[in-house]
Write an enzyme that holds these catalytic residues in place. Structure first.
Site, mmCIF file in Angstrom:
data_model
loop_
_atom_site.group_PDB
_atom_site.id
_atom_site.type_symbol
_atom_site.label_atom_id
_atom_site.label_comp_id
_atom_site.label_asym_id
_atom_site.label_seq_id
_atom_site.Cartn_x
_atom_site.Cartn_y
_atom_site.Cartn_z
ATOM 1 C CE1 TYR A 145 -3.171 -2.995 0.777
ATOM 2 C CE2 TYR A 145 -2.205 -3.063 2.973
ATOM 3 C CZ TYR A 145 -3.027 -3.614 1.998
ATOM 4 O OH TYR A 145 -3.672 -4.778 2.254
ATOM 5 C CG ASP A 222 20.359 -3.306 26.522
ATOM 6 O OD1 ASP A 222 21.135 -4.267 26.310
ATOM 7 O OD2 ASP A 222 19.200 -3.457 26.951
ATOM 8 C CG ASP A 250 28.370 7.782 15.404
ATOM 9 O OD1 ASP A 250 29.118 7.264 14.556
ATOM 10 O OD2 ASP A 250 27.591 8.722 15.145
HETATM 11 MG MG MG Z 1 27.564 5.995 11.357
#
Ligand code: MG
Ligand code: NAI
Length: 353
Positions: A145, A222, A250
């Site tokens: 859709y 985590d 990062d």
């Molecule tokens: Mg990256």
């Protein structure tokens, strides 16, 4: 004299500023260490897209295949959607050339302040090995859709036993070669993702038996994110899936002071295809074309590239020069709290060489 064919793709934004600086440093290294690089420059990227409707000309992968290594700046442009810049240039290179191991070191140099209080430079020296061809970035899925109010999207992660084993093996081999803490940490979320990452755990355990001299640890992602901040000194080599490795690297880039110090090597360890060397950071449009981008991440990519091309002495030399500039001078770009221009940092590194 060794001659290497190098494809150079500056790309967008600060990428166009840092690659000329990298060539200046490489010129000094070539003169000192006796090897020759033959560059082919490509103007591919978002400017090319805005002019031609694609990020690179048809057949660009065949063109790149003729080089021994690829040096890339960054891609990303405010006027081009990010899925186009990524899928039009970067991801096809990584996948076509089977650059299945993405090596992202993070080392806190003497003279650089970590945002983590009271960290001495000896304490953080880790490397994230990110699976680079499959996993969550396999790009398998579709829309149902499409563009309707009831739109549905399905995106499937793909984990293969071969894909996991080979990148885990790269991590263990790196742990041996680095001679650091001789430890490999595997990061998954196999408690919640009970198929794909259970396969990952099995493959990790199997490969670990080939490396009895290397310690192992398994963390959920985590907990790993928390421990990158809480006890970064406990990590040596960290191996993770495409998405988890992307995110964790990062964090590791920031805890060693700046994105401007984070290099990355996209390796095809079999050497059947060219490997690609690019800083972790993007095109940084907020600071582009002001002459203040930190070139050190790119110089650390140069180190990785020279190591890969078989010039370990030249690689060690550039790292020593970078370490000496950041610890022994106050020449640094604003991201590291300084006021120097990009070109002054390059000049200082070349002088040190
Ligand atoms: Mg990256
Ligand atoms: P970014 O990495 O370009 O910038 C994030 C922040 O870090 C900015 O404030 C920037 O000024 C700073 N920064 C990054 N590198 C720096 C350096 N060498 N020296 C000093 N400061 C530096 O990430 P952002 O802003 O999320 O993305 C910008 C564009 O880059 C987007 O289009 C994105 O898709 C693209 N991108 C491309 C990547 C690649 O080519 N491999 C990787 C990440 C983002």
């Amino acid at each position: 004299m060794h001659t290497h064919r190098i494809a150079v793709i500056p790309g967008d934004g600060v990428g166009q500023e840092i690659l000329p600086e990298a060539k200046r440093v490489l010129a000094a290294l070539q003169a000192k260490h006796g090897f020759v690089l033959e560059y082919t420059d490509y103007d591919w990227g978002s400017d090319y897209y805005l002019a031609h409707g694609r990020m690179a000309p048809e057949g660009f992968l065949d063109e790149l295949r003729r080089s021994e290594a690829i040096l890339l700046g960054a891609v990303g442009h405010p006027k081009v959607p990010d899925h186009i810049t990524l899928n039009g240039l970067l991801l096809p290179i990584r996948r076509t050339f089977d650059q299945y191991a993405n090596i992202r070191p993070a080392k806190l140099y003497k003279g650089v302040a970590s945002p983590l209080a009271l960290r001495k430079h000896e304490e953080i020296d880790l490397v994230v090995v990110r699976e680079n061809t499959e996993g969550e970035y396999a790009q398998i899925g579709g829309f149902l859709y499409h563009d309707q109010p009831e739109e549905v999207a399905v995106q499937t992660s793909v984990f293969t036993r071969r894909g996991v084993e080979r990148v885990v093996r790269v991590a263990f081999e790196l742990a041996r070669k680095r001679n650091g803490k001789r430890k490999v940490t595997s990061v998954t979320k196999s408690n919640a993702q009970g198929y794909s990452l259970v396969l990952w755990d099995k493959a990790f355990a199997a490969v670990a038996t080939e490396f009895p001299d290397i310690a192992t640890e398994s963390l959920l992602v985590d907990a790993a994110a928390m421990n990158f901040i809480r006890r970064p000194e406990s990590f040596d080599v960290v191996v993770a899936s495409n998405l988890f490795g992307d995110i964790l690297s990062d964090i590791s880039a920031m805890i060693v002071g700046s994105m401007g110090l984070a290099p990355s090597a996209n390796l095809d360890p079999t050497r059947r295809n060219p490997s690609m060397f690019e800083p972790v950071h993007g095109s940084a449009p907020d600071i582009a074309f002001q002459g203040i981008v930190n070139p050190l991440a790119t110089f650390l990519c140069v180190e990785q590239m020279l190591d890969h091309l078989g010039h370990p002495e030249a690689a060690a030399d550039i790292e020593r020069s970078i370490a000496s500039v950041v610890s022994g001078t106050n020449i640094r770009t604003p991201d590291l709290g300084g006021t120097s221009k990009t070109s002054q940092v390059t000049d200082a590194v070349i002088a040190e060489l």
